[in-house]
Design a protein around this motif. Structure first.
Motif, PDB file in Angstrom:
ATOM      1  N   GLY A  38       1.940   7.229  -6.343  1.00  0.00           N
ATOM      2  CA  GLY A  38       0.775   7.998  -6.743  1.00  0.00           C
ATOM      3  C   GLY A  38      -0.302   7.173  -7.409  1.00  0.00           C
ATOM      4  O   GLY A  38      -1.083   7.664  -8.212  1.00  0.00           O
ATOM      5  N   LEU A  39      -0.287   5.882  -7.068  1.00  0.00           N
ATOM      6  CA  LEU A  39      -1.282   5.017  -7.701  1.00  0.00           C
ATOM      7  C   LEU A  39      -2.587   4.951  -6.919  1.00  0.00           C
ATOM      8  O   LEU A  39      -3.556   4.384  -7.367  1.00  0.00           O
ATOM      9  CB  LEU A  39      -0.709   3.603  -7.853  1.00  0.00           C
ATOM     10  N   ARG A  40      -2.587   5.510  -5.708  1.00  0.00           N
ATOM     11  CA  ARG A  40      -3.799   5.459  -4.897  1.00  0.00           C
ATOM     12  C   ARG A  40      -4.514   6.794  -4.983  1.00  0.00           C
ATOM     13  O   ARG A  40      -3.895   7.847  -4.968  1.00  0.00           O
ATOM     14  CB  ARG A  40      -3.444   5.127  -3.446  1.00  0.00           C
ATOM     15  N   THR A  41      -5.827   6.773  -5.089  1.00  0.00           N
ATOM     16  CA  THR A  41      -6.594   8.012  -5.241  1.00  0.00           C
ATOM     17  C   THR A  41      -6.642   8.763  -3.916  1.00  0.00           C
ATOM     18  O   THR A  41      -6.899   8.181  -2.863  1.00  0.00           O
ATOM     19  CB  THR A  41      -8.037   7.714  -5.683  1.00  0.00           C
ATOM     20  N   GLY A  42      -6.417  10.061  -4.003  1.00  0.00           N
ATOM     21  CA  GLY A  42      -6.550  10.935  -2.838  1.00  0.00           C
ATOM     22  C   GLY A  42      -5.462  10.780  -1.818  1.00  0.00           C
ATOM     23  O   GLY A  42      -5.598  11.234  -0.693  1.00  0.00           O
ATOM     24  N   GLU A  43      -4.361  10.137  -2.136  1.00  0.00           N
ATOM     25  CA  GLU A  43      -3.292   9.967  -1.159  1.00  0.00           C
ATOM     26  C   GLU A  43      -1.960  10.245  -1.828  1.00  0.00           C
ATOM     27  O   GLU A  43      -1.816  10.071  -3.045  1.00  0.00           O
ATOM     28  CB  GLU A  43      -3.293   8.530  -0.616  1.00  0.00           C
ATOM     29  N   LYS A  46       1.073  13.876  -5.859  1.00  0.00           N
ATOM     30  CA  LYS A  46       0.726  13.569  -7.245  1.00  0.00           C
ATOM     31  C   LYS A  46       1.518  14.508  -8.149  1.00  0.00           C
ATOM     32  O   LYS A  46       1.597  15.697  -7.890  1.00  0.00           O
ATOM     33  CB  LYS A  46      -0.769  13.779  -7.437  1.00  0.00           C
ATOM     34  N   HIS A  56       2.529   1.831  -3.328  1.00  0.00           N
ATOM     35  CA  HIS A  56       1.549   2.329  -4.302  1.00  0.00           C
ATOM     36  C   HIS A  56       1.238   3.802  -4.049  1.00  0.00           C
ATOM     37  O   HIS A  56       1.079   4.590  -4.974  1.00  0.00           O
ATOM     38  CB  HIS A  56       0.287   1.483  -4.262  1.00  0.00           C
ATOM     39  N   ARG A  57       1.179   4.152  -2.768  1.00  0.00           N
ATOM     40  CA  ARG A  57       0.879   5.553  -2.443  1.00  0.00           C
ATOM     41  C   ARG A  57       2.004   6.459  -2.908  1.00  0.00           C
ATOM     42  O   ARG A  57       1.787   7.514  -3.481  1.00  0.00           O
ATOM     43  CB  ARG A  57       0.667   5.696  -0.934  1.00  0.00           C
ATOM     44  N   LYS A  89       0.839  -1.211   0.000  1.00  0.00           N
ATOM     45  CA  LYS A  89       0.000   0.000   0.000  1.00  0.00           C
ATOM     46  C   LYS A  89       0.866   1.248   0.000  1.00  0.00           C
ATOM     47  O   LYS A  89       0.627   2.204  -0.741  1.00  0.00           O
ATOM     48  CB  LYS A  89      -0.904  -0.002   1.243  1.00  0.00           C
TER      49      LYS A  89
END
Lengths: 315, 397
Positions: free
Chosen positions: A295-300, A303, A291-292, A288
């Motif tokens: 920048g693959l997670r939305t809103g986290e 970016k 991925h964060r 996780k």
């Protein structure tokens, strides 16, 4: 006159007999068999099997305590027993067997594994209830001090002395004690004698229970009947843990370094299982985070904003 | 304090990597050799003896912990005592030879042991925490100690003392304890291998039984149970019944499974066999039908009659010819047969064949026949004598 002579003669003879008895060494054993509370059905059946094999044993009610085992000394004294065979059950699954010589020891504590009772084994062997067994020991019992002590304790407990109360004549079973893998393996066999067809005459007089006086004449002819063994049961394996100098007390004079307690084994297993779960959860967390960061997670996370993005251009 | 010192010393030596066992063994050997020499020369010094005994015991303890050492080649702690390595006291030797437990020996032994106990502990457990520290542990649950924290305790001196305190005397006749120790240790290569393991247990017990039987015979103790001696058994009748039932069940199951297998195999081949059988049956049927048909054709078709090969037709023709010849012969003989003529006459007289009814009733010709009629007879003259009348006839009789 004759009566007086007779009585005198008898008296002198008796006296002589007594003196002889006093000199003669005797094997007097009585075993107190009991278990602690919390034994399983299998342990109880094993206890019963052993009790039926040992006519010199006295079975008693379950002992209430597991901490004050020295009570057993008093109990043994109460029943005139000089051996104690105590089954200590732990956690409703582990069985520890204590062998002790009550007044002054020593005591050995063993872990009992691979218990198979007579009933569940379904072997065809059978023997007289109360006949005296032959005890067969592995030679490796004599090699070390602690195994010698163990052997002697086993001899006292499982060997039936000749004069015990419910004993029957004839020898029709053998108990085998073998040291293998640092454990004592106990087996019980029936001795089945089949007459050899080649020598019908010797077998005829062998099968008759000849009285002691005439017997020496027919010795020195081994193998008149062929012997085979049929297992009776039960089966058990004992791992020595500790030897105490006293009876249920006193200093430790031997401790088995190789023994791993079943609790330890179980906890290791559990830990191994828990470790697997921990690894998995850590793995997901790591993924996780990675991925964060990408920048693959939305809103986290951060970016990357394109400089030609509409929102940047027309800001 | 002494105990603590010992642990510290042990730790230090481990750190240095000193081969402690070897050093100690060498030292002991030297010491013992010296002692022996002095003993031979002079009387036994009690203090020295004690040292020697404890030294021997230390060696034994090490022996038990470490399986093999070059210096001490024997396997057993026992053997270490008995071996003529040169550092053994005679007193110990004697004891071992007797092998039994006499009370005098026991007292001596316990005394000496109690005397040199502190030294013994220090030495025997040189790489472990001494006994006094362990005793506090012993009160806790031993079963729950993690193995790498476990300490080797093998206080051989105390073990031997304990052994001697309760061991049965060796002078006890065999029939009193019936204990047999195998001649050589049972070797089991793999304890997980059930079959071989149980086999070696079995062998050990069997050897023991053979030996024990001979010994018991020698001592005059009855061994074999006579067949007519009945008593309570360890396993009850119902238990044995269960065992038997189980055996029977197992045998039945085995048999059933074998049967099923045989059936399966048969089924595999059976189909081929059946097809072959049907084909065979069809073939034979066709052959017989062919034969019959050809026969019929031969009988019907005249063209085939001249065929001399067919035996069946030849036989029929022969029979017809012979019959015809027979009839001709009989005609030739003809009336010669008398019996035949008599029959003819009888037939003429009594009739043979024809209508039997009204044969005897009159007809026109017989009614007109008057040949039998005479008038004379009818008129009564010169005819036959008359019959006398009633009265005449009565007179006569």
């Amino acid at each position: 006159m004759a009566a007086v002579y007779k009585s005198l003669n008898k008296g002198s003879k008796e006296g002589a007999g007594r003196a002889g008895d006093a000199e003669k060494p005797k094997n007097r054993q009585r075993v107190l068999i009991l278990s602690s509370r919390g034994v399983t059905m299998r342990h109880r059946h094993l206890l019963n099997d052993l009790h039926s094999l040992l006519p010199h044993s006295r079975k008693d009610a379950k002992l209430d305590t597991k901490t004050q085992l020295s009570q057993l000394n008093e109990l043994a004294d109460l029943y005139n027993c000089n051996n104690v065979l105590f089954f200590e059950a732990r956690k409703g699954k582990d069985l520890y067997i204590w062998l002790s010589k009550p007044p002054n020891g020593p005591t050995i504590k063993m872990h009992c594994q691979n218990v198979h009772t007579t009933e569940e084994l379904n072997f065809t062997g059978n023997c007289l209830k109360g006949s005296r067994p032959i005890l067969s020991f592995d030679a490796s019992f004599d090699k070390q001090a602690h195994t010698r002590v163990m052997k002697e304790l086993l001899t006292h407990t499982f060997g039936v002395p000749p004069g015990s109360r419910k004993v029957k004549p004839f020898t029709d079973h053998v108990m085998g004690f073998t040291l293998a893998d640092g454990k004592v393996w106990i087996r019980c066999y029936q001795i089945s004698e089949t007459e050899a067809a080649k020598h019908p005459k010797p077998t005829a007089d062998e099968t008759t229970p000849a009285d002691p006086t005439s017997l020496p004449s027919i010795t020195g002819r081994p193998g008149e009947t062929s012997i085979s063994l049929v297992e009776i049961g039960p089966r058990l394996v004992l791992t020595p843990i500790v030897i105490l100098e006293g009876s249920f007390g006193g200093p430790v004079i031997y401790e088995n370094k190789e023994f791993v307690s079943p609790n330890q084994i179980r906890s290791d297993l559990r830990r191994a299982k828990a470790g697997r779960y921990n690894e998995r959860t850590e793995g997901t967390l790591e993924r996780k985070n990675r991925h964060r960061d990408l920048g693959l997670r939305t809103g986290e996370g951060v970016k990357q904003v394109d400089p030609l993005d509409n929102r940047v251009v027309f800001a | 304090m002494v105990a603590k010192g010992a642990t510290l010393k042990g730790a230090l030596e481990r750190e240095k990597g000193v081969n402690h066992h070897l050093l100690r063994q060498k030292k002991l050997q030297k010491e013992a050799a010296k002692k022996k020499r002095s003993k031979k020369e002079a009387e036994i010094d009690v203090g020295a003896l004690e040292d020697a005994v404890s030294g021997a015991e230390v060696a034994k303890a090490q022996k038990a912990a470490k399986a093999a050492d070059e210096e001490v080649a024997a396997d057993a702690a026992e053997k270490v005592n008995g071996e003529g390595e040169g550092w053994e006291t005679d007193e110990e030797d004697d004891e071992e030879e007797v092998g039994g437990v006499s009370i005098g020996d026991l007292d001596d032994e316990s005394d000496s042991d109690s005397d040199d106990e502190p030294f013994d502990n220090e030495a025997a457990d040189e790489d472990d925490i001494p006994l006094s520290d362990i005793e506090s542990l012993a009160s806790e649950d031993k079963g729950d100690i993690i193995p790498h924290q476990r300490l080797t305790i093998n206080n051989t001196a105390a073990l031997q003392k304990a052994y001697k305190s309760f061991a049965l005397p060796s002078s006890l006749p065999f029939s009193h304890n019936q204990t047999i120790t195998s001649a050589e240790p049972v070797q089991i290569a793999d304890v997980e291998d059930d079959l071989n393991r149980e086999l070696s247990f079995y062998k050990q017990s069997l050897d023991a039984v053979k030996e024990a039987r001979a010994k018991l015979k020698k001592e005059g103790v009855p061994f074999t149970r006579p067949s007519d001696y009945f008593a309570e058994m360890v396993k009850t009748e119902e238990q044995m019944g269960k065992v038997k039932a189980k055996l029977v069940d197992e045998a039945a199951r085995k048999k059933a499974s074998a049967d099923a297998r045989r059936q399966r195999d048969l089924k595999k081949f059976g189909k081929a066999v059946q097809v072959a059988k049907l084909q065979e049956r069809d073939r034979t049927k066709r052959e017989t039908m062919d034969k019959i048909n050809s026969l019929k054709r031969k009988r019907q078709g005249g063209a085939d009659l001249n065929d001399k090969e067919d035996n069946f037709d030849v036989a029929l023709e022969d029979a017809a010819e012979t019959e015809r010849k027979d009839r001709a012969d009989r005609k030739a003989k003809g009336a010669a047969a008398g019996a035949q003529r008599k029959r003819q006459k009888k037939d003429e007289k009594y009739g043979f064949g024809g209508k039997k009814k009204h044969a005897k009733s009159n007809d026109a010709r017989s009614a007109g026949d008057m040949s039998g009629f005479s008038v004379k007879k009818m008129k009564g003259k010169g005819g036959a004598a008359k019959r006398p009348g009633k009265s005449q006839r009565a007179k006569k009789f």
